[in-house]
Enzyme design. Structure first.
Site, PDB file in Angstrom:
ATOM      1  N   CYS A  89     -15.496 -14.063  12.206  1.00 36.22           N
ATOM      2  CA  CYS A  89     -15.707 -13.955  10.768  1.00 36.22           C
ATOM      3  C   CYS A  89     -14.594 -13.123  10.119  1.00 36.22           C
ATOM      4  CB  CYS A  89     -17.105 -13.403  10.490  1.00 36.22           C
ATOM      5  SG  CYS A  89     -17.668 -13.627   8.783  1.00 36.22           S
ATOM      6  N   HIS A 206     -20.901 -16.622  14.044  1.00 35.27           N
ATOM      7  CA  HIS A 206     -21.089 -15.364  14.777  1.00 35.27           C
ATOM      8  C   HIS A 206     -21.719 -15.608  16.150  1.00 35.27           C
ATOM      9  CE1 HIS A 206     -20.312 -12.220  11.643  1.00 35.27           C
ATOM     10  NE2 HIS A 206     -20.511 -13.252  10.832  1.00 35.27           N
ATOM     11  N   GLU A 208     -22.066 -13.555  18.560  1.00 41.21           N
ATOM     12  CA  GLU A 208     -22.859 -12.398  18.983  1.00 41.21           C
ATOM     13  C   GLU A 208     -24.276 -12.453  18.422  1.00 41.21           C
ATOM     14  OE1 GLU A 208     -21.459 -11.015  14.954  1.00 41.21           O
ATOM     15  OE2 GLU A 208     -20.769 -12.368  16.540  1.00 41.21           O
TER      16      GLU A 208
END
Length: 234
Positions: A89, A206, A208
């Site tokens: 990002c 994302h 994660e």
């Protein structure tokens, strides 16, 4: 076997640094270390992650000020030596501003901040970040950005395609790359790209936030697994 040290860069305004470190630490044998932007010491990191957030408040434009942080000089040199660097990002935006990747990220097509689940498909599964994926599979990975609209001149887009540098594209639930599946207006539905050497990856989704079943998806976990496998040779 000694632990793999992964540096997580922390800029003023980063807000996904601890999320990223948490995801990294969930892998056995991985030691995340936080790297403050104002230092020059990479603390022996074998890989670097630039996390999401709003570095320096996104003033001027996203990533434009962060590229001048003292630590970024070390990150750029680290990448140019062939070591793996991942930008997520805002981290992707910083990589573009730093010249480690080509193109730019502008305001989303509808000028609104987007925070939602998306589906993407791997295009290049031969990089150290994507080897555990398969072409054509559909991944559920969320996005959260206001400036994720990937743009590049025609000659750069042609080069990205020619050298297989498009890593991920937005797609629908069937894996089809369509206009309707594109959340932000990115050219060619680009969700992520790699450099020609394949050691620098930037993506807007994302991973994660899709690395724990409690979050509703583990599709991002394979990206980290691919990276660690490439570092250990296992």
């Amino acid at each position: 076997m000694s632990a793999i040290t992964v540096g997580v860069v922390v800029f003023p305004g980063s807000n996904c640094d601890h999320d990223t470190a948490y995801a990294l630490a969930s892998f056995a044998g991985v030691k995340p270390v936080m790297l403050w932007h104002n230092n020059h010491d990479l603390q022996g990191a074998q890989a670097i992650v630039l996390p999401g957030g709003f570095s320096y408040g996104d003033y001027l434009r996203a990533g434009a000020i962060a590229r001048f942080s003292p630590l970024m000089k070390e990150v750029v040199e680290f990448a140019r030596k062939g070591y793996p660097v991942l930008g997520i990002c805002n981290g992707f935006q910083v990589l573009l501003e730093s010249g480690l990747l080509e193109g730019a990220l502008s305001r989303n097509r509808d000028k609104k901040f987007l925070c939602c689940q998306t589906t993407i498909t791997p295009v290049n599964c031969s990089t150290r970040f994507t080897e555990d994926y398969h072409q054509g599979e559909v991944l559920r990975i969320p996005i959260a950005h206001g400036e994720g609209n990937y743009f590049a001149p025609p000659e750069v887009l042609e080069s990205l395609q020619e050298h297989n540098q498009i890593a991920f594209q937005y797609c629908n639930a069937q894996g089809e790359v369509t206009v309707e599946a594109n959340p932000n207006g990115s050219l060619l539905n680009i969700a992520g790209i790699v450099n020609r050497a394949g050691n620098v990856l930037g993506l807007m989704p994302h991973p994660e936030r899709a690395s724990d079943a409690a979050l509703g998806s583990v599709d991002g976990r394979l990206l980290f697994e691919s990276l660690f496998r490439s570092l250990t040779g296992v």
